[in-house]
Design a protein around this motif. Structure first.
Motif, PDB file in Angstrom:
ATOM      1  N   VAL A 177       0.859  -1.191   0.000  1.00  0.00           N
ATOM      2  CA  VAL A 177       0.000   0.000   0.000  1.00  0.00           C
ATOM      3  C   VAL A 177       0.894   1.239   0.000  1.00  0.00           C
ATOM      4  CG1 VAL A 177      -1.742   1.277   1.275  1.00  0.00           C
ATOM      5  CG2 VAL A 177      -1.830  -1.219   1.203  1.00  0.00           C
ATOM      6  N   PRO A 178       0.684   2.172  -0.937  1.00  0.00           N
ATOM      7  CA  PRO A 178       1.563   3.352  -1.009  1.00  0.00           C
ATOM      8  C   PRO A 178       1.614   4.141   0.296  1.00  0.00           C
ATOM      9  CG  PRO A 178       0.167   3.194  -2.959  1.00  0.00           C
ATOM     10  CD  PRO A 178      -0.328   2.167  -1.997  1.00  0.00           C
ATOM     11  N   GLU A 179       2.805   4.562   0.668  1.00  0.00           N
ATOM     12  CA  GLU A 179       2.990   5.312   1.902  1.00  0.00           C
ATOM     13  C   GLU A 179       2.247   6.651   1.865  1.00  0.00           C
ATOM     14  OE1 GLU A 179       4.199   5.860   5.736  1.00  0.00           O
ATOM     15  OE2 GLU A 179       4.462   4.066   4.485  1.00  0.00           O
ATOM     16  N   ILE A 199      -8.754   3.409   4.978  1.00  0.00           N
ATOM     17  CA  ILE A 199      -7.904   3.651   3.814  1.00  0.00           C
ATOM     18  C   ILE A 199      -7.095   2.414   3.428  1.00  0.00           C
ATOM     19  CG2 ILE A 199      -6.014   5.048   2.903  1.00  0.00           C
ATOM     20  CD1 ILE A 199      -6.909   7.312   4.725  1.00  0.00           C
ATOM     21  N   ILE A 200      -6.323   1.884   4.380  1.00  0.00           N
ATOM     22  CA  ILE A 200      -5.369   0.819   4.045  1.00  0.00           C
ATOM     23  C   ILE A 200      -6.074  -0.481   3.697  1.00  0.00           C
ATOM     24  CG2 ILE A 200      -3.477  -0.580   4.938  1.00  0.00           C
ATOM     25  CD1 ILE A 200      -2.573   1.826   6.531  1.00  0.00           C
ATOM     26  N   LEU A 201      -6.983  -0.933   4.543  1.00  0.00           N
ATOM     27  CA  LEU A 201      -7.657  -2.213   4.278  1.00  0.00           C
ATOM     28  C   LEU A 201      -8.516  -2.171   3.014  1.00  0.00           C
ATOM     29  CD1 LEU A 201      -8.639  -3.448   7.860  1.00  0.00           C
ATOM     30  CD2 LEU A 201      -6.759  -4.213   6.394  1.00  0.00           C
ATOM     31  N   PRO A 202      -9.315  -1.112   2.773  1.00  0.00           N
ATOM     32  CA  PRO A 202     -10.047  -1.084   1.497  1.00  0.00           C
ATOM     33  C   PRO A 202      -9.135  -1.079   0.280  1.00  0.00           C
ATOM     34  CG  PRO A 202     -11.026   0.458   3.045  1.00  0.00           C
ATOM     35  CD  PRO A 202      -9.750  -0.013   3.666  1.00  0.00           C
ATOM     36  N   THR A 203      -7.973  -0.440   0.386  1.00  0.00           N
ATOM     37  CA  THR A 203      -7.041  -0.427  -0.744  1.00  0.00           C
ATOM     38  C   THR A 203      -6.479  -1.821  -1.016  1.00  0.00           C
ATOM     39  OG1 THR A 203      -6.433   1.857  -0.212  1.00  0.00           O
ATOM     40  CG2 THR A 203      -4.948   0.634  -1.650  1.00  0.00           C
ATOM     41  N   ALA A 204      -6.222  -2.570   0.050  1.00  0.00           N
ATOM     42  CA  ALA A 204      -5.577  -3.880  -0.087  1.00  0.00           C
ATOM     43  C   ALA A 204      -6.564  -5.037  -0.078  1.00  0.00           C
ATOM     44  CB  ALA A 204      -4.560  -4.070   1.037  1.00  0.00           C
ATOM     45  N   VAL A 205      -7.869  -4.757  -0.170  1.00  0.00           N
ATOM     46  CA  VAL A 205      -8.855  -5.818  -0.002  1.00  0.00           C
ATOM     47  C   VAL A 205      -8.709  -6.904  -1.067  1.00  0.00           C
ATOM     48  CG1 VAL A 205     -10.616  -4.609  -1.360  1.00  0.00           C
ATOM     49  CG2 VAL A 205     -11.305  -6.276   0.368  1.00  0.00           C
ATOM     50  N   GLY A 206      -8.348  -6.515  -2.296  1.00  0.00           N
ATOM     51  CA  GLY A 206      -8.185  -7.528  -3.351  1.00  0.00           C
ATOM     52  C   GLY A 206      -7.073  -8.500  -3.031  1.00  0.00           C
ATOM     53  N   GLY A 207      -5.931  -7.989  -2.586  1.00  0.00           N
ATOM     54  CA  GLY A 207      -4.825  -8.869  -2.224  1.00  0.00           C
ATOM     55  C   GLY A 207      -5.133  -9.715  -1.004  1.00  0.00           C
ATOM     56  N   LEU A 208      -5.854  -9.153  -0.031  1.00  0.00           N
ATOM     57  CA  LEU A 208      -6.232  -9.927   1.153  1.00  0.00           C
ATOM     58  C   LEU A 208      -7.161 -11.080   0.777  1.00  0.00           C
ATOM     59  CD1 LEU A 208      -6.856  -7.001   3.681  1.00  0.00           C
ATOM     60  CD2 LEU A 208      -4.830  -8.475   3.504  1.00  0.00           C
ATOM     61  N   LEU A 209      -8.099 -10.821  -0.108  1.00  0.00           N
ATOM     62  CA  LEU A 209      -8.984 -11.891  -0.574  1.00  0.00           C
ATOM     63  C   LEU A 209      -8.204 -12.949  -1.347  1.00  0.00           C
ATOM     64  CD1 LEU A 209     -12.143  -9.877  -1.727  1.00  0.00           C
ATOM     65  CD2 LEU A 209     -11.914 -11.356   0.284  1.00  0.00           C
TER      66      LEU A 209
END
Length: 298
Positions: A177-179, A199-209
């Motif tokens: 996730v970009p700093e 911010i962080i979790l919604p941005t990375a949700v695809g990778g988490l899934l």
């Protein structure tokens, strides 16, 4: 002038060792290509073998009926109870492992210091390397001895196997996730937990899934933990995890141990159902991964 000799036809001769380096480059390229082709060939061979041996025994009745043993000890029914049992076990295990793994990834990337984060990564890597039969023996000693086999015990064993995969993948995704997104949240005066949740979790949700789906595909075919925790199931359909649940890996193992050729064919068919499920999950994970990478690059 460069320190090279002039070729008789007027061209510069290659520097010393160039030919050897070209041959080494071609050799490594050929070796890497052969290794990739070998990996694909092994996968194709496994899928083809399971398809050829399992397709003749696969039918709608086989998928939708529970096992029924004939007078000669042959299963004349299907594997419906095993399919439902596997789905319940995987759902329970994922319900335990996925939230815990994501929280571990959030803590190690957002809150922990560098030394603590390294320790967490090392622990996850060690846990991921523990043989699953050891996990099965551990859960057997903790939850089964003194009680009985149950779906809950099997789900806990699968969750232990699944946890390090989810945790490590969550760490890797969250570090991408970009700093600037974190800095923007801090500039707006948001608290750290609010930045993570909004911010962080919604941005990375695809990778988490993606990590979660890969973990599910990893544990879907685990047999050793389930033999110790939920292998003595009846032939009927059960959805109660308080008792032992039938499941595909143990069903395949039992059918393959039977002396009946019919049971062997059914074992191949059940293996085909399992491998098709794993392939579908892998394709879903691939699609989610591509979308996650595209989203993080924007």
């Amino acid at each position: 002038m460069p320190d090279t000799e002039l070729h008789p036809l007027g061209r510069f001769a290659p520097p010393p060792g160039m030919r050897r380096r070209r041959w080494l480059d071609r050799g490594f390229t050929a070796g890497a290509t052969a290794a990739a082709l070998l990996a694909v060939a092994v996968l194709a061979l496994v899928i083809a073998s399971v398809l050829i041996n399992g397709a003749p025994a696969l039918s709608w009745r086989f998928l939708t009926h529970n096992p029924h043993t004939s007078a000669f000890g042959v299963n004349t029914g299907g594997i419906a109870n095993a399919i439902v049992g596997s789905a319940i076990l995987i759902a329970l295990a994922s319900g335990m492992a996925v939230p815990a793994g994501i929280l571990v990834g959030v803590f190690s990337t957002q809150f922990a210091g560098s030394r603590t984060a390294r320790s967490i990564r090392f622990a996850l890597d060690v846990l991921n390397g523990v043989p699953t039969i050891v996990t099965g023996v551990f859960v057997f000693g903790v939850l089964v001895i003194g009680g009985r086999q149950s779906g809950w015990a099997g789900a806990v064993a699968l969750a232990i196997v699944e946890l390090p995969i989810v945790g490590r993948s969550a760490e890797e995704v969250l570090t991408l996730v970009p700093e600037r997104l974190r800095e923007a949240g801090l500039a707006l005066g948001l608290r750290r937990w609010r930045i993570i949740v909004s911010i962080i979790l919604p941005t990375a949700v695809g990778g988490l899934l993606t990590g979660a789906v890969l973990a599910v595909a990893r544990v879907a075919g685990e047999t050793a933990p389930l033999i110790f925790t939920t292998s003595f199931a009846g032939p009927g359909l059960s959805v109660n995890p308080g008792g032992s649940l039938a499941n595909l890996p143990v069903t395949i193992f039992d059918l393959s141990e039977s002396p009946s050729p019919t049971s062997h064919a059914q074992a191949w068919a059940a293996a085909l159902v399992l491998i098709l499920g794993v392939l579908i999950l892998s394709l879903i994970a691939r699609v989610l991964h591509d979308r996650s990478v595209a989203a993080l690059r924007r």
